[in-house]
Design an enzyme around this catalytic site. Structure first.
Site, PDB file in Angstrom:
ATOM      1  N   SER A 138      44.219  33.148  41.435  1.00 14.18           N
ATOM      2  CA  SER A 138      42.961  33.585  42.056  1.00 14.18           C
ATOM      3  C   SER A 138      41.864  32.645  41.597  1.00 14.18           C
ATOM      4  O   SER A 138      41.990  32.009  40.536  1.00 14.18           O
ATOM      5  CB  SER A 138      42.631  35.009  41.595  1.00 14.18           C
ATOM      6  OG  SER A 138      41.332  35.386  42.013  1.00 14.18           O
ATOM      7  N   TYR A 151      41.487  41.795  35.316  1.00 11.34           N
ATOM      8  CA  TYR A 151      41.852  40.852  36.392  1.00 11.34           C
ATOM      9  C   TYR A 151      41.477  39.432  35.953  1.00 11.34           C
ATOM     10  O   TYR A 151      42.271  38.499  36.067  1.00 11.34           O
ATOM     11  CB  TYR A 151      41.134  41.242  37.682  1.00 11.34           C
ATOM     12  CG  TYR A 151      41.655  40.548  38.929  1.00 11.34           C
ATOM     13  CD1 TYR A 151      42.883  40.892  39.484  1.00 11.34           C
ATOM     14  CD2 TYR A 151      40.914  39.544  39.566  1.00 11.34           C
ATOM     15  CE1 TYR A 151      43.364  40.269  40.638  1.00 11.34           C
ATOM     16  CE2 TYR A 151      41.376  38.927  40.717  1.00 11.34           C
ATOM     17  CZ  TYR A 151      42.609  39.287  41.247  1.00 11.34           C
ATOM     18  OH  TYR A 151      43.067  38.662  42.391  1.00 11.34           O
ATOM     19  N   LYS A 155      44.352  36.733  35.301  1.00  5.75           N
ATOM     20  CA  LYS A 155      44.422  35.624  36.255  1.00  5.75           C
ATOM     21  C   LYS A 155      44.211  34.295  35.532  1.00  5.75           C
ATOM     22  O   LYS A 155      44.828  33.290  35.887  1.00  5.75           O
ATOM     23  CB  LYS A 155      43.429  35.825  37.408  1.00  5.75           C
ATOM     24  CG  LYS A 155      43.838  36.959  38.354  1.00  5.75           C
ATOM     25  CD  LYS A 155      45.161  36.657  39.087  1.00  5.75           C
ATOM     26  CE  LYS A 155      45.524  37.703  40.102  1.00  5.75           C
ATOM     27  NZ  LYS A 155      46.767  37.384  40.839  1.00  5.75           N
TER      28      LYS A 155
HETATM   29  N1  LIG Z   1      42.343  39.604  48.439  1.00  9.46           N
HETATM   30  C1  LIG Z   1      41.667  38.748  47.697  1.00  9.46           C
HETATM   31  O1  LIG Z   1      40.436  38.631  47.844  1.00  9.46           O
HETATM   32  C2  LIG Z   1      42.383  37.886  46.694  1.00  9.46           C
HETATM   33  C3  LIG Z   1      41.679  36.800  46.155  1.00  9.46           C
HETATM   34  C4  LIG Z   1      42.321  35.993  45.217  1.00  9.46           C
HETATM   35  C5  LIG Z   1      43.614  36.243  44.842  1.00  9.46           C
HETATM   36  N2  LIG Z   1      44.281  37.296  45.375  1.00  9.46           N
HETATM   37  C6  LIG Z   1      45.656  37.507  44.936  1.00  9.46           C
HETATM   38  O2  LIG Z   1      46.524  37.396  46.041  1.00  9.46           O
HETATM   39  C7  LIG Z   1      47.713  38.123  45.795  1.00  9.46           C
HETATM   40  C8  LIG Z   1      48.004  39.026  46.979  1.00  9.46           C
HETATM   41  O3  LIG Z   1      46.945  39.960  47.070  1.00  9.46           O
HETATM   42  P1  LIG Z   1      46.439  40.601  48.442  1.00  9.46           P
HETATM   43  O4  LIG Z   1      44.992  40.388  48.531  1.00  9.46           O
HETATM   44  O5  LIG Z   1      47.326  40.199  49.546  1.00  9.46           O
HETATM   45  O6  LIG Z   1      46.620  42.134  48.029  1.00  9.46           O
HETATM   46  P2  LIG Z   1      47.395  43.338  48.680  1.00  9.46           P
HETATM   47  O7  LIG Z   1      47.059  44.485  47.816  1.00  9.46           O
HETATM   48  O8  LIG Z   1      47.118  43.375  50.138  1.00  9.46           O
HETATM   49  O9  LIG Z   1      48.929  42.931  48.497  1.00  9.46           O
HETATM   50  C9  LIG Z   1      49.555  42.943  47.255  1.00  9.46           C
HETATM   51  C10 LIG Z   1      51.011  43.296  47.472  1.00  9.46           C
HETATM   52  O10 LIG Z   1      51.652  43.275  46.191  1.00  9.46           O
HETATM   53  C11 LIG Z   1      52.525  44.394  46.134  1.00  9.46           C
HETATM   54  N3  LIG Z   1      52.784  44.756  44.739  1.00  9.46           N
HETATM   55  C12 LIG Z   1      51.911  45.294  43.850  1.00  9.46           C
HETATM   56  N4  LIG Z   1      52.541  45.556  42.686  1.00  9.46           N
HETATM   57  C13 LIG Z   1      53.833  45.157  42.838  1.00  9.46           C
HETATM   58  C14 LIG Z   1      54.963  45.182  42.001  1.00  9.46           C
HETATM   59  N5  LIG Z   1      54.908  45.691  40.758  1.00  9.46           N
HETATM   60  N6  LIG Z   1      56.133  44.690  42.485  1.00  9.46           N
HETATM   61  C15 LIG Z   1      56.209  44.207  43.745  1.00  9.46           C
HETATM   62  N7  LIG Z   1      55.179  44.177  44.593  1.00  9.46           N
HETATM   63  C16 LIG Z   1      53.988  44.649  44.150  1.00  9.46           C
HETATM   64  C17 LIG Z   1      51.822  45.487  46.907  1.00  9.46           C
HETATM   65  O11 LIG Z   1      52.714  46.503  47.326  1.00  9.46           O
HETATM   66  C18 LIG Z   1      51.209  44.696  48.061  1.00  9.46           C
HETATM   67  O12 LIG Z   1      52.080  44.636  49.182  1.00  9.46           O
HETATM   68  C19 LIG Z   1      47.486  38.887  44.485  1.00  9.46           C
HETATM   69  O13 LIG Z   1      48.090  38.185  43.424  1.00  9.46           O
HETATM   70  C20 LIG Z   1      45.971  38.867  44.349  1.00  9.46           C
HETATM   71  O14 LIG Z   1      45.563  38.990  43.013  1.00  9.46           O
HETATM   72  C21 LIG Z   1      43.693  38.122  46.303  1.00  9.46           C
END
Ligand SMILES: NC(=O)c1ccc[n+]([C@@H]2O[C@H](COP(=O)([O-])OP(=O)(O)OC[C@H]3O[C@@H](n4cnc5c(N)ncnc54)[C@H](O)[C@@H]3O)[C@@H](O)[C@H]2O)c1
Length: 268
Positions: A138, A151, A155
């Site tokens: 992230s 977080y 991260k």
């Molecule tokens: N959305 C944002 O703004 C953003 C920004 C930077 C980084 N990220 C990162 O991107 C990645 C994806 O996030 P997203 O925004 O798509 O979120 P999201 O919540 O839409 O998706 C996350 C997915 O991870 C799965 N998950 C959670 N815990 C789990 C576990 N123990 N085992 C298996 N699966 C698990 C959930 O079921 C979900 O489908 C994450 O690592 C998040 O930290 C997101």
């Protein structure tokens, strides 16, 4: 890496960025895309939407035995894994008051799961002389996530671990990329925006909120160039440079932004 005929695994593949990555890898010609998630039903729906190259798998990435089984099953079925995307991630939405269970969950999903998957896939990749690890970290891993201490800390740890892997294994054929988006329109951020969380407001004030497909585009470009740091929001590179050159000045800027946002929100 180009994706043609590749065998790919995406954790957290049932939603948001992971689902977009899985769809895009299939569109780029991957031979198999394993959509792995804690939410098995949602993973199945994503895989069905993609078509026959996609396969759903249930996994809790915090359970090493399940991660190993995911890797073993995929290698048995398809012969190898070319690209493993450790993408599942969680937020806690709080500060020092978040209890140990919250910190533990963030540590296990955001960091330890990356160790488990690297531990499981590296022997096969090293034996074959190549492979790519894409870790969704992230912008919070190179800057800070206002309003979410665990977080931010986990991260940062995930970027540190990815960098360690890259330096340690690059000369043995392993490529490592850290995908570091800022705001992305997924349930993770949408919930924060809907609830008016300060962190979500800082993110929306600091740059564009990208779609998961735009993040997948950036990932494809970064993988093609075998880049370590993949920044879907280019402005994050400037923020990180400013933070490195003048940490106190950068923190002062962050505090000013927070004051501006919180003052604007206060009742008159
Ligand atoms: N959305 C944002 O703004 C953003 C920004 C930077 C980084 N990220 C990162 O991107 C990645 C994806 O996030 P997203 O925004 O798509 O979120 P999201 O919540 O839409 O998706 C996350 C997915 O991870 C799965 N998950 C959670 N815990 C789990 C576990 N123990 N085992 C298996 N699966 C698990 C959930 O079921 C979900 O489908 C994450 O690592 C998040 O930290 C997101």
């Amino acid at each position: 890496m180009n994706l043609t005929d590749r065998i790919v695994v995406v954790t957290g593949g049932a939603g948001g960025i992971g689902a977009a990555l899985a769809r895009r890898f299939a569109a780029e010609g991957a031979a198999a895309v394993v959509v792995a998630d804690l939410d098995a039903e949602a993973a199945r729906a994503v895989a069905e939407g993609i078509g026959p190259v996609a396969h759903a798998a249930a996994v809790d990435v915090t359970d090493e035995a399940q991660v190993r089984a995911l890797v073993d099953d995929t290698e048995r079925r398809f012969g190898r894994i070319d690209l493993f995307c450790a993408n599942a991630g969680v937020t806690t939405g709080g500060g020092v008051e978040v209890d140990d269970a919250g910190w533990d969950r963030a540590w296990r999903v955001n960091v330890l799961a990356h160790v488990y998957s690297a531990r499981a896939v590296l022997p096969g990749m090293l034996a074959r002389g190549g492979g790519h690890l894409l870790h969704t970290c992230s912008a919070a891993g190179v800057l800070t996530a206002v309003g979410d201490a665990a977080y931010t800390a986990t991260k940062h740890a995930s970027v540190g671990f990815a960098e360690w892997l890259a330096i340690t294994y690059r000369d043995r054929g392993i490529r490592v990329s850290a995908l570091c988006p800022q705001g992305v329109d997924t349930p993770m951020l949408a919930d924060g925006i809907a609830e008016g969380h300060l962190g979500a407001r800082v993110i929306t004030a600091s740059g564009a909120v990208l779609t998961p497909d735009q993040v997948a585009d950036a990932a494809i470009a970064g993988l093609a160039e075998e880049r370590f740091l993949i920044l879907p929001h280019p402005e994050v590179a400037d923020y990180a440079r400013r933070r490195a050159e003048d940490p106190d000045g950068w923190q002062a800027g962050m505090r000013k932004l927070i004051r501006r946002l919180t003052t604007r929100q206060s009742p008159r």
